[in-house]
Design a protein around this motif. Structure first.
Motif, PDB file in Angstrom:
ATOM      1  N   LEU A 210       3.637   5.888  -5.594  1.00 45.57           N
ATOM      2  CA  LEU A 210       3.477   5.989  -7.046  1.00 45.57           C
ATOM      3  C   LEU A 210       2.382   6.992  -7.412  1.00 45.57           C
ATOM      4  CD1 LEU A 210       3.825   2.255  -8.151  1.00 45.57           C
ATOM      5  CD2 LEU A 210       5.400   4.125  -8.646  1.00 45.57           C
ATOM      6  N   GLN A 211       1.295   6.996  -6.666  1.00 50.03           N
ATOM      7  CA  GLN A 211       0.225   7.952  -6.933  1.00 50.03           C
ATOM      8  C   GLN A 211       0.728   9.386  -6.751  1.00 50.03           C
ATOM      9  OE1 GLN A 211      -2.753   6.518  -4.191  1.00 50.03           O
ATOM     10  NE2 GLN A 211      -3.832   5.371  -5.782  1.00 50.03           N
ATOM     11  N   GLY A 212       1.535   9.605  -5.739  1.00 47.14           N
ATOM     12  CA  GLY A 212       2.116  10.926  -5.533  1.00 47.14           C
ATOM     13  C   GLY A 212       3.040  11.320  -6.671  1.00 47.14           C
TER      14      GLY A 212
ATOM     15  N   ALA B 148       1.060  12.263  -9.770  1.00 51.67           N
ATOM     16  CA  ALA B 148       0.486  13.606  -9.623  1.00 51.67           C
ATOM     17  C   ALA B 148       1.549  14.665  -9.908  1.00 51.67           C
ATOM     18  CB  ALA B 148      -0.088  13.782  -8.218  1.00 51.67           C
ATOM     19  N   GLU B 149       2.781  14.440  -9.413  1.00 56.40           N
ATOM     20  CA  GLU B 149       3.872  15.379  -9.686  1.00 56.40           C
ATOM     21  C   GLU B 149       4.165  15.453 -11.181  1.00 56.40           C
ATOM     22  OE1 GLU B 149       7.376  14.351  -7.452  1.00 56.40           O
ATOM     23  OE2 GLU B 149       6.272  14.314  -5.559  1.00 56.40           O
ATOM     24  N   LEU B 150       4.236  14.286 -11.834  1.00 54.77           N
ATOM     25  CA  LEU B 150       4.525  14.250 -13.266  1.00 54.77           C
ATOM     26  C   LEU B 150       3.423  14.930 -14.071  1.00 54.77           C
ATOM     27  CD1 LEU B 150       6.010  10.654 -13.582  1.00 54.77           C
ATOM     28  CD2 LEU B 150       7.251  12.821 -13.788  1.00 54.77           C
ATOM     29  N   GLU B 151       2.164  14.737 -13.680  1.00 51.64           N
ATOM     30  CA  GLU B 151       1.061  15.395 -14.378  1.00 51.64           C
ATOM     31  C   GLU B 151       1.189  16.909 -14.264  1.00 51.64           C
ATOM     32  OE1 GLU B 151      -2.364  13.640 -12.476  1.00 51.64           O
ATOM     33  OE2 GLU B 151      -2.580  12.123 -14.038  1.00 51.64           O
ATOM     34  N   ALA B 152       1.573  17.375 -13.103  1.00 55.60           N
ATOM     35  CA  ALA B 152       1.745  18.819 -12.918  1.00 55.60           C
ATOM     36  C   ALA B 152       2.881  19.336 -13.798  1.00 55.60           C
ATOM     37  CB  ALA B 152       2.020  19.127 -11.441  1.00 55.60           C
ATOM     38  N   GLN B 153       3.985  18.578 -13.905  1.00 51.61           N
ATOM     39  CA  GLN B 153       5.116  18.986 -14.744  1.00 51.61           C
ATOM     40  C   GLN B 153       4.724  19.007 -16.217  1.00 51.61           C
ATOM     41  OE1 GLN B 153       8.333  16.328 -13.748  1.00 51.61           O
ATOM     42  NE2 GLN B 153       8.703  17.299 -11.743  1.00 51.61           N
TER      43      GLN B 153
ATOM     44  N   ALA C  93       0.835  -1.204   0.000  1.00 52.42           N
ATOM     45  CA  ALA C  93       0.000   0.000   0.000  1.00 52.42           C
ATOM     46  C   ALA C  93       0.869   1.254   0.000  1.00 52.42           C
ATOM     47  CB  ALA C  93      -0.934  -0.013   1.214  1.00 52.42           C
ATOM     48  N   ALA C  94       1.943   1.246   0.747  1.00 51.79           N
ATOM     49  CA  ALA C  94       2.824   2.422   0.796  1.00 51.79           C
ATOM     50  C   ALA C  94       3.455   2.687  -0.569  1.00 51.79           C
ATOM     51  CB  ALA C  94       3.904   2.218   1.852  1.00 51.79           C
ATOM     52  N   GLU C  95       3.812   1.623  -1.266  1.00 43.34           N
ATOM     53  CA  GLU C  95       4.399   1.785  -2.601  1.00 43.34           C
ATOM     54  C   GLU C  95       3.378   2.367  -3.578  1.00 43.34           C
ATOM     55  OE1 GLU C  95       7.666  -1.832  -2.737  1.00 43.34           O
ATOM     56  OE2 GLU C  95       5.547  -2.330  -3.016  1.00 43.34           O
ATOM     57  N   VAL C  96       2.153   1.900  -3.498  1.00 44.23           N
ATOM     58  CA  VAL C  96       1.091   2.417  -4.379  1.00 44.23           C
ATOM     59  C   VAL C  96       0.858   3.892  -4.082  1.00 44.23           C
ATOM     60  CG1 VAL C  96      -1.371   2.251  -4.953  1.00 44.23           C
ATOM     61  CG2 VAL C  96      -0.010   0.164  -4.697  1.00 44.23           C
ATOM     62  N   GLU C  97       0.820   4.269  -2.815  1.00 45.65           N
ATOM     63  CA  GLU C  97       0.636   5.677  -2.457  1.00 45.65           C
ATOM     64  C   GLU C  97       1.791   6.530  -2.980  1.00 45.65           C
ATOM     65  OE1 GLU C  97      -0.093   6.203   1.734  1.00 45.65           O
ATOM     66  OE2 GLU C  97      -1.724   4.747   1.708  1.00 45.65           O
TER      67      GLU C  97
END
Length: 149
Positions: free
Chosen positions: A112-114, A117-122, A106-110
């Motif tokens: 990756l989701q973060g 989100a960073e890549l989408e913003a870039q 679960a921590a790895e999935v979280e």
């Protein structure tokens, strides 16, 4: 026809009814007193015996209720404890199975989701910096659209 009594007669009838009722109450009291005198000792003894039996029964019921309550509480604690142990074993086995097949935690999935989100913003920032795209190709230059056809 109904015969209506005159007011003095009404008062007299009421007084007679009250006297008769008071006489009956007095006679009932005398009868109860005489009976209590006659059966006094045996009635009192019988009442004490009945009261003792009721008290003993009430104590037995109270003891039985406490015993049942304690047993139910112990069973509930054991059941809860067993359920918690079963849940823990299940969670551990599922976690091991997921690790064996390479599923991310679960921590790895979280994380990756973060990162997504960073890549989408870039990407959005880069898209804003790009110059506007040229006109699409396929239109003949210099001719109005009505003649291109």
């Amino acid at each position: 026809m109904n015969k209506k009594l005159t007011p003095p007669d009404d008062d007299e009838a009421l007084a007679q009814a009250v006297r008769a009722s008071a006489r009956q109450i007095w006679q009932a009291g005398l009868g109860a007193f005489a009976k209590a005198q006659k059966e006094g000792g045996t009635a009192f003894t019988r009442l004490v015996r009945d009261g003792s039996e009721l008290q003993r029964y009430a104590r037995e019921v109270e003891d039985a209720t406490e015993t049942v309550s304690r047993s139910a509480e112990r069973a509930s604690r054991r059941g809860t404890s067993s359920w918690n142990q079963l849940e823990q074993v299940f969670e551990e086995r599922v976690a091991r199975a997921l690790t064996r097949i390479g599923a991310p935690a679960a921590a790895e999935v979280e994380a990756l989701q973060g990162r997504v989100a960073e890549l989408e913003a870039q990407v959005a920032e880069l898209a804003r910096r790009l110059p506007p795209a040229d006109e699409p190709e396929g239109k003949p230059e210099g001719k109005p659209e009505s003649e291109a056809g």
